[in-house]
Design an enzyme around this catalytic site. Structure first.
Site, PDB file in Angstrom:
ATOM      1  N   LYS A 146      -1.988  33.278  46.281  1.00 33.14           N
ATOM      2  CA  LYS A 146      -1.580  34.622  46.714  1.00 33.14           C
ATOM      3  C   LYS A 146      -2.643  35.158  47.644  1.00 33.14           C
ATOM      4  CE  LYS A 146       1.760  37.579  45.501  1.00 33.14           C
ATOM      5  NZ  LYS A 146       3.047  37.160  44.934  1.00 33.14           N
TER       6      LYS A 146
HETATM    7  N1  GLU Z   1       6.260  36.740  46.920  1.00 33.01           N
HETATM    8  C1  GLU Z   1       7.271  36.122  46.106  1.00 33.01           C
HETATM    9  C2  GLU Z   1       6.814  35.992  44.653  1.00 33.01           C
HETATM   10  O1  GLU Z   1       5.952  36.712  44.201  1.00 33.01           O
HETATM   11  C3  GLU Z   1       7.731  34.819  46.690  1.00 33.01           C
HETATM   12  C4  GLU Z   1       6.677  33.793  46.858  1.00 33.01           C
HETATM   13  C5  GLU Z   1       7.155  32.581  47.636  1.00 33.01           C
HETATM   14  O2  GLU Z   1       8.331  32.492  47.968  1.00 33.01           O
HETATM   15  O3  GLU Z   1       6.297  31.744  47.894  1.00 33.01           O
HETATM   16  O4  GLU Z   1       7.344  35.226  43.897  1.00 33.01           O
END
Ligand code: GLU
Length: 422
Positions: free
Chosen positions: A114
């Site tokens: 992240k």
């Molecule tokens: N931001 C989204 C999550 O927290 C999607 C992450 C992604 O598709 O890599 O799951």
């Protein structure tokens, strides 16, 4: 600087849930390597960058950028990028950890990461936002890539930002759509990615209601939030499950009517007025008041730490489905459990987005693009399989659905680590 989403500091309930799950696993199976189990508490790599930006008026500023790569035993790191003033290393660490668990619980071949930039994008012009995104991408260099770490949209980031990342990455690494997911359709995006998290939430509500023998026809469903996830989720829950949405909210406040309201009217009103205040036929209230209104299913779909000790004792729903990441504090989770409220945890309930991100990545490698019906049916199959696996683990070991999900995920990650010889 104004914020686009008010967000309390992360309490790190995620680490506490992981420790709880590890302790329970150790007590059940003494053969498991306790050091490997604990190793998943620490991220493998943390990147902090000072990202410079020349503003349109010539002034020079810089913003902090982050990428935390938590675990890649099961595949390349995967997780969103958010642009928000409250982004920091602590938050990125917690959310990267959550991504490793999420990709493992739905059994897709990724790890977890992240990141983002501590910036309010509403304070930048479009050109400034583009320059900042490109500089951040170029500074990340080889730390991202289709087989390394694959970012995606998250809070305040979207398909346009992913398109700039694709273009900037291609300058040094050649053409490669697989470097990010959540792209525009014209640049290797997948049909159904926009609705995917909301559709996954709808599936989780349906499966949870079936397990608890709740009739969803006319059941009252309350959403906190009305962004991408909640608006698709709310629409699908009415259309496909026949339930009634009785409340939704934005960061300024919430609307509620115990008999429901015209959902598409509320959506059009929200889009036009950038808020819900003044929408007819509903009560206007705060986000906190909304969470404790009468309903059958509560879906926190906006803020981290929405369910706390101040509201956990007053929630009326018998099922809570966590559409937002990290939305229930650990102490409040214990209260919900004591009160017999059935909670479907974030790592299962909101995994639809990353599942379709995986489908997008697969399509990029094969350069063969799926029809929407295929995306939906593969998402359905993946979500139902994950739900059933979590539910049977929870029943077998007499755990909550959250601990069931953490157990399934941690076991998969630790098995991969052991096989690799870590
Ligand atoms: N931001 C989204 C999550 O927290 C999607 C992450 C992604 O598709 O890599 O799951």
């Amino acid at each position: 600087m104004s914020t686009t989403l008010s967000k309390p500091a992360a309490s790190d309930s995620v680490t506490r849930y992981t420790i709880q799950a590890i302790d329970q696993m150790k007590s059940m199976d003494s053969g498991r390597d306790p050091d490997l189990l604990r190793a998943i508490l620490k991220p493998k790599c943390e990147i902090t960058l000072e990202v410079p930006l020349r503003r349109d008026d010539g002034k020079f500023v810089s913003f902090q950028g982050y990428r935390v790569q938590h675990n890649d035993a099961r595949g390349p790191y995967k997780g969103g990028l958010r642009f928000h003033p409250a982004v920091d290393i602590h938050e990125a660490r917690i959310l990267a950890h959550l991504m490793s668990l999420k990709t493992a619980v739905v059994n897709i071949p990724f790890g977890g990461s992240k990141g983002g930039i501590a910036v309010d994008p509403k304070q930048l012009t479009l050109r400034e936002l583009e320059r900042l995104t490109r500089t951040f991408t170029s500074m990340l260099g080889d730390n991202i890539g289709p087989l390394v770490d694959i970012p995606a949209p998250d809070v305040n980031t979207n398909a346009q930002i992913m398109a700039w990342i694709v273009d900037e990455y291609a300058k040094k690494h050649g053409h490669s759509y697989g470097v990010v997911t959540g792209k525009p359709l014209e640049l290797g995006g997948s049909l159904g990615r926009d609705e995917a998290t909301g559709r996954g939430v709808m599936i989780a509500v349906r499966e949870a209601a079936a397990e608890k023998k709740m009739n969803l026809k006319g059941a009252r469903v309350l959403f906190q939030g009305f962004g991408n996830v909640s608006s698709f989720g709310a629409r699908l829950i009415e259309q496909e499950l026949g339930a009634k949405v009785v409340g939704v909210s934005s960061s300024q406040g919430a609307i509620y009517n115990k008999n429901g309201f015209d959902l598409s009217g509320a959506e059009a009103y929200y889009r036009k007025n950038k808020g819900l205040k003044g929408f007819a036929g509903v009560e206007w209230m705060t986000n906190d008041e909304l969470l404790v209104q009468e309903c059958d299913v509560l879906i926190p779909g906006a803020l981290e730490n929405a369910i706390t000790m101040s509201n956990a004792g007053k929630i009326k729903a018998s099922i809570v489905v966590e559409a937002a990441n990290d939305c229930t504090e650990a102490e409040a989770d214990a209260v919900l459990k004591e009160r017999g409220i059935f909670v479907i945890p974030d790592i299962l309930a909101n995994a639809g987005g990353v599942v379709v991100s995986y489908f997008e990545w697969v399509q990029n490698f094969s350069s063969h693009y799926w029809e929407i019906a295929r995306v939906r049916s593969e998402l359905e199959r993946t979500m139902v399989a994950a739900y059933n696996q979590v539910s049977s683990t929870a029943k077998e070991r007499q755990l909550s659905m959250r601990m069931g999900a953490y157990t399934v995920a941690i076991e998969r990650i630790v098995r991969a680590m052991a096989l690799r010889g870590m």
